[in-house]
Design an enzyme around this catalytic site. Structure first.
Site: not given
Length: 267
Positions: A128-130, A133-134
């Site tokens: 999950h890539c902050p 945001e996805n």
């Protein structure tokens, strides 16, 4: 309402867009190579740089808003919201291809994982890539790599442009005053360049061996990998085949297939 806006990723995406265009504006307003080209009427290089920045922003939003490969099922039973202890007590399917998710209450395909941030199960979950945001998963992983490549090109070009605009001065005070905004842009560009280089290098390596970040980091805890030695990868078909499967858009790849060492036949 503010909480919902933050959860939707609006603030993260707006911050990325604002930072990108402020940095680009600084490069165009200072006495850099692109500014000097504009003054001479040579618009090709400024236009190409601008288009590269636009492409990086478009790819960012494409990856950020794209379905990463959420697991869909019509056979949802029970009540959602089980905790991790309850999930661990649910017996798994005899085959490692079908694990049961106690949160989504559905059978997970092999290599899928439940994301606590998105609250969904994602096929071929990577991470999950902050900043996006996805999640990065089966459907948007290759586009994530393409975004990193384009972003790196834009950053390296921006670094060259920013260095071309640093002007000398008689004292340090005057030098900082003349180049303050440009130095700030250089700092931002430098930090992001290092991060993108590291991310791109790690992901290209993992793609070349057909591993995900989650599988690489949690090898010892994943049911279908914990009985394999660290150097064993049941999904590896060789570097060329792995890269072809990952980047080729002309067909559907069965990422769940497991391969025995020294044989091309799937298990």
């Amino acid at each position: 309402m503010a909480k919902n806006v933050f959860r939707s990723g609006f603030l993260v995406r707006a911050s990325h867009t604002l930072l990108t265009w402020i940095t680009t504006l600084i490069l165009f307003l200072h006495n850099t190579d692109v500014r000097r080209c504009e003054e001479k009427g040579e618009l090709l290089l400024p236009a190409l740089f601008f288009l590269l920045v636009v492409l990086s922003v478009l790819l960012y939003f494409a990856v950020s808003l794209m379905d990463p490969g959420f697991v869909l099922s019509e056979n949802v039973k029970g009540v959602q919201g089980l905790d991790e202890e309850t999930e661990s007590m649910i017996p798994e399917s005899p085959t490692p291809r079908l694990r049961y998710c106690g949160y989504c209450l559905l059978q997970q395909p092999m290599r899928a994982k439940h994301c606590q941030m998105c609250k969904r199960c994602v096929r071929r979950f990577d991470h999950h890539c902050p900043w996006m945001e996805n999640c990065v998963g089966e459907r948007n992983h290759r586009w994530f790599i393409m975004y990193l490549l384009v972003q790196l090109l834009a950053l390296l070009w921006a670094l060259h442009i920013a260095l071309s605009g640093v002007s000398p001065a008689t004292t340090w005070k005057l030098w900082f005053k003349a180049n303050g905004f440009l130095l700030a842009a250089l700092g931002v560009i430098g930090v992001f360049s290092v991060v993108v280089v590291l991310l791109l290098g790690c992901h290209l390596y993992l793609v070349s061996i057909n591993y995900t970040t989650w599988e690489f980091m949690s090898h010892h805890r994943i049911s279908y990998l914990k009985n394999c030695r660290l150097e064993e990868n049941p999904f590896d078909r060789g570097v060329l085949c792995n890269l072809w499967d990952f980047f080729c858009l002309c067909g559907t790849v069965m990422w769940e297939k497991m391969y025995q060492r020294n044989t091309p036949n799937p298990v």
